[in-house]
Design a protein around this motif. Structure first.
Motif, PDB file in Angstrom:
ATOM      1  N   VAL A 193       0.874  -1.171   0.000  1.00  0.00           N
ATOM      2  CA  VAL A 193       0.000   0.000   0.000  1.00  0.00           C
ATOM      3  C   VAL A 193       0.912   1.222   0.000  1.00  0.00           C
ATOM      4  O   VAL A 193       1.826   1.316   0.821  1.00  0.00           O
ATOM      5  CB  VAL A 193      -0.914   0.007   1.246  1.00  0.00           C
ATOM      6  N   PHE A 194       0.678   2.148  -0.944  1.00  0.00           N
ATOM      7  CA  PHE A 194       1.593   3.272  -1.075  1.00  0.00           C
ATOM      8  C   PHE A 194       0.868   4.578  -1.342  1.00  0.00           C
ATOM      9  O   PHE A 194      -0.308   4.609  -1.705  1.00  0.00           O
ATOM     10  CB  PHE A 194       2.613   3.008  -2.191  1.00  0.00           C
ATOM     11  N   SER A 248       8.360  13.537  -6.073  1.00  0.00           N
ATOM     12  CA  SER A 248       9.325  12.457  -6.288  1.00  0.00           C
ATOM     13  C   SER A 248       9.374  11.473  -5.125  1.00  0.00           C
ATOM     14  O   SER A 248      10.185  10.554  -5.121  1.00  0.00           O
ATOM     15  CB  SER A 248      10.718  13.051  -6.521  1.00  0.00           C
ATOM     16  N   GLN A 249       8.514  11.626  -4.142  1.00  0.00           N
ATOM     17  CA  GLN A 249       8.532  10.753  -2.966  1.00  0.00           C
ATOM     18  C   GLN A 249       7.443   9.691  -3.045  1.00  0.00           C
ATOM     19  O   GLN A 249       6.311   9.967  -3.414  1.00  0.00           O
ATOM     20  CB  GLN A 249       8.339  11.580  -1.700  1.00  0.00           C
ATOM     21  N   LEU A 250       7.812   8.458  -2.706  1.00  0.00           N
ATOM     22  CA  LEU A 250       6.878   7.340  -2.619  1.00  0.00           C
ATOM     23  C   LEU A 250       7.045   6.725  -1.236  1.00  0.00           C
ATOM     24  O   LEU A 250       8.169   6.475  -0.807  1.00  0.00           O
ATOM     25  CB  LEU A 250       7.176   6.305  -3.706  1.00  0.00           C
ATOM     26  N   GLU A 251       5.942   6.542  -0.542  1.00  0.00           N
ATOM     27  CA  GLU A 251       5.966   5.958   0.794  1.00  0.00           C
ATOM     28  C   GLU A 251       5.082   4.722   0.790  1.00  0.00           C
ATOM     29  O   GLU A 251       4.011   4.733   0.191  1.00  0.00           O
ATOM     30  CB  GLU A 251       5.433   6.983   1.793  1.00  0.00           C
ATOM     31  N   LEU A 263      10.803   6.411  -0.164  1.00  0.00           N
ATOM     32  CA  LEU A 263      11.725   6.358  -1.299  1.00  0.00           C
ATOM     33  C   LEU A 263      11.690   7.674  -2.056  1.00  0.00           C
ATOM     34  O   LEU A 263      10.669   8.375  -2.035  1.00  0.00           O
ATOM     35  CB  LEU A 263      11.348   5.220  -2.249  1.00  0.00           C
ATOM     36  N   ARG A 264      12.764   7.970  -2.738  1.00  0.00           N
ATOM     37  CA  ARG A 264      12.851   9.180  -3.567  1.00  0.00           C
ATOM     38  C   ARG A 264      13.129   8.753  -5.010  1.00  0.00           C
ATOM     39  O   ARG A 264      14.046   7.984  -5.256  1.00  0.00           O
ATOM     40  CB  ARG A 264      13.965  10.083  -3.064  1.00  0.00           C
ATOM     41  N   ARG A 265      12.317   9.240  -5.930  1.00  0.00           N
ATOM     42  CA  ARG A 265      12.504   8.924  -7.354  1.00  0.00           C
ATOM     43  C   ARG A 265      13.759   9.651  -7.849  1.00  0.00           C
ATOM     44  O   ARG A 265      13.898  10.853  -7.667  1.00  0.00           O
ATOM     45  CB  ARG A 265      11.303   9.349  -8.183  1.00  0.00           C
TER      46      ARG A 265
END
Length: 144
Positions: free
Chosen positions: A107-108, A113-116, A138-140
């Motif tokens: 689940v995100f 540019s940030q994905l959690e 995470l950072r793209r």
């Protein structure tokens, strides 16, 4: 005729999946990582022996992960995304990793540019991971 409708529905769901996937494709570096064990103990990236972790979400529905270990090894693994759903900037994907005999739901949410993400390991048939909770930010680094 029934076959034709099944084929049309299958293709439509595939196209929707591809559209959702395209919003998050790219290479990501882990900025934060926390693994909470079933007993409540929390482990960081360095606690699991990793110096850094990267993933690449690809347009062909695969995820490539590389763990750069403190001892110099690189552990690489690829998963297949079987399902992805997005609504706004939140969603989930279900992926099959080669070292697991069941698919895993992640689940995100994403912003810029940030994905959690969060993963709860709830399959009692997997005693190694059962009860664990993984959380990461995470950072793209670039889009695919």
């Amino acid at each position: 005729m029934k076959f034709l409708w099944t084929l049309i529905l299958f293709m439509a769901s595939g196209l929707a999946c591809a559209g959702d996937l395209e919003k998050i494709t790219g290479k990501y570096d882990y900025e934060q990582y926390r693994l909470t064990m079933a007993n409540g103990k929390t482990l960081s990236m360095s606690d699991i022996g990793a110096k850094s972790i990267t993933i690449e979400v690809k347009k062909d529905s695969t995820i490539s992960m590389k763990m750069f270990m403190i001892d110099g090894r690189i552990i690489a693994s690829d998963a297949l995304i079987k399902e992805i759903k997005l609504k706004g900037n939140k969603g989930y994907w279900i992926a099959q990793w080669p070292d697991m005999n069941y698919p895993v739901k992640k689940v995100f949410s994403f912003k810029g540019s940030q994905l959690e993400y969060d993963i709860k390991f709830e399959n009692a048939q997997d005693p190694l991971r059962y009860g664990m909770h993984e959380h990461a930010v995470l950072r793209r680094t670039n889009a695919s």
